[in-house]
Scaffold this active site. Structure first.
Site, PDB file in Angstrom:
ATOM      1  N   SER A 112      64.136  16.778  14.633  1.00 20.50           N
ATOM      2  CA  SER A 112      64.707  15.705  13.784  1.00 20.50           C
ATOM      3  C   SER A 112      66.183  15.088  14.126  1.00 20.50           C
ATOM      4  O   SER A 112      66.380  13.791  14.104  1.00 20.50           O
ATOM      5  CB  SER A 112      64.781  16.149  12.224  1.00 20.50           C
ATOM      6  OG  SER A 112      63.701  16.947  11.760  1.00 20.50           O
ATOM      7  N   ASP A 155      73.363  21.019  15.685  1.00 14.89           N
ATOM      8  CA  ASP A 155      72.065  20.337  16.325  1.00 14.89           C
ATOM      9  C   ASP A 155      72.223  18.831  16.822  1.00 14.89           C
ATOM     10  O   ASP A 155      71.955  18.470  18.050  1.00 14.89           O
ATOM     11  CB  ASP A 155      70.960  20.639  15.439  1.00 14.89           C
ATOM     12  CG  ASP A 155      71.046  20.109  14.156  1.00 14.89           C
ATOM     13  OD1 ASP A 155      72.167  19.701  13.721  1.00 14.89           O
ATOM     14  OD2 ASP A 155      70.054  20.206  13.290  1.00 14.89           O
TER      15      ASP A 155
END
Ligand code: PMV
Length: 322
Positions: A112, A155
């Site tokens: 994502s 991330d």
């Protein structure tokens, strides 16, 4: 019409998960399985998306409505990234987008965040905005927070900057660690974990036992700093030991599972220097380091314990135009 393809790497947390959500550091490496996003300008004022890896097909809505109302699950990150970009840099016309991943969204490699970063980089290029890596990080991190409400942004940083990073909550510090090679072995537990659920579980413990949990976070912070030194010296043996300590603290936070522990112990008992879960826990992947001559037996032990070895390259390049 002109189209552009951008790719970004996935990530694996080496040390410092959970504590990094609470104003502390972690170490993350970018992995060489990548997410690809292709974007094209269109004349009509619609946002169109095909993301077959997450079951989104022929998704289409007026571009003026992106980010509003009910959004299909698999379309959320790409759509919110578009909405946040055009909110800052209004555009004329519409957009057609497709995404393709080299890795399964089940592994917890950060698909994502990688796709969010790709969308923002692609739009910056397509509309000649020349956003810096830090600006891309900020906009992508905002997008992730808009959707998840929580997260350190590690991330997002891995997807933007690549390599192996010393990262502090929210991107307060993003420092590349100059290493050439990181001989990581990765085992997938077969279970998909939900990051926000696990963050909330740890938060409940922290509310009940604030001093205990703060103490654990402080210890993890020390491990991250020790791990950074070992990593820079290529002292894999010490880094393995530090991973073992970190795994102990993660287990005491309640985020390890029997399955993860089985795979981790199997790796250690078959010659790994050290092994730990990577990411939020509850499933996803474990990582370990092993001497060259033990790699084969460690991989076999991971598979025998019910894990699936995933071949990755660590320390990979960040977001790039293809
Ligand atoms: O579940 P993952 O791989 O996205 O990792 C989450 C790591 C946490 O520290 C728990 C959350 C975060 O955003 O740092």
């Amino acid at each position: 019409m002109r189209s552009i393809t951008v790719s970004a790497p996935g990530k694996l947390m080496l040390l410092g998960e959970h504590s990094v959500v609470y104003n502390r550091p972690c170490i993350v490496t970018a992995v060489g399985q990548r997410m690809f996003v292709t974007v094209e300008k269109t004349k009509d004022e619609f946002f169109e998306l095909n993301a077959p890896d997450v079951n989104v097909r022929d998704y289409r809505r007026p571009i003026s409505e992106t980010g509003n109302g009910e959004i299909e699950k698999g379309a959320k990150f790409a759509e919110l990234a578009v909405a946040n970009f055009i909110n800052k840099f209004p555009i004329a016309g519409g957009l057609k987008m497709k995404t393709k991943s080299e890795f399964s969204s089940q592994f917890g490699f950060g698909s994502s965040s990688a796709s969010t970063v790709c969308v923002i980089k692609a739009l910056s290029e397509l509309f000649n905005k020349g956003l810096s890596d830090k600006q891309i990080f900020d906009l992508a991190y905002k997008t992730v927070l808009d959707i998840q409400g929580k997260g350190s942004g590690f991330d997002v940083a891995a997807a933007v900057f690549g390599g192996t990073l010393y990262f502090w909550t929210g991107g307060k510090i993003i420092k590349p660690l100059s290493i050439k090679h990181l001989p990581l072995i990765v085992g997938y537990s077969g279970v998909k974990a939900d990051t926000v659920t696990l963050i909330n579980q740890v938060k409940e413990k922290a509310d009940k036992y604030p001093q205990v949990i703060e103490g654990i976070y402080d210890q993890i912070q020390i491990l991250v700093d020790e791990g950074k030194k070992a990593l820079l010296k290529k002292d894999w043996e010490s880094l393995g030991e530090i991973m073992n300590f970190n795994q102990g603290y993660l287990a005491s936070l309640g985020v390890s599972t029997k399955k993860l522990a089985d795979i981790i112990y199997a790796a250690r008992e078959n010659g790994a220097y050290g092994a730990k879960l990577s990411g939020a826990g509850g499933g996803d992947c474990m990582i370990c380091l092993a001497p060259e001559e033990k790699i084969k037996s460690v991989k076999k032990a991971i598979e025998d314990a019910g894990g699936k070895v995933i071949e990755i390259k660590a320390n990979e390049e960040g977001v790039r135009v293809e």
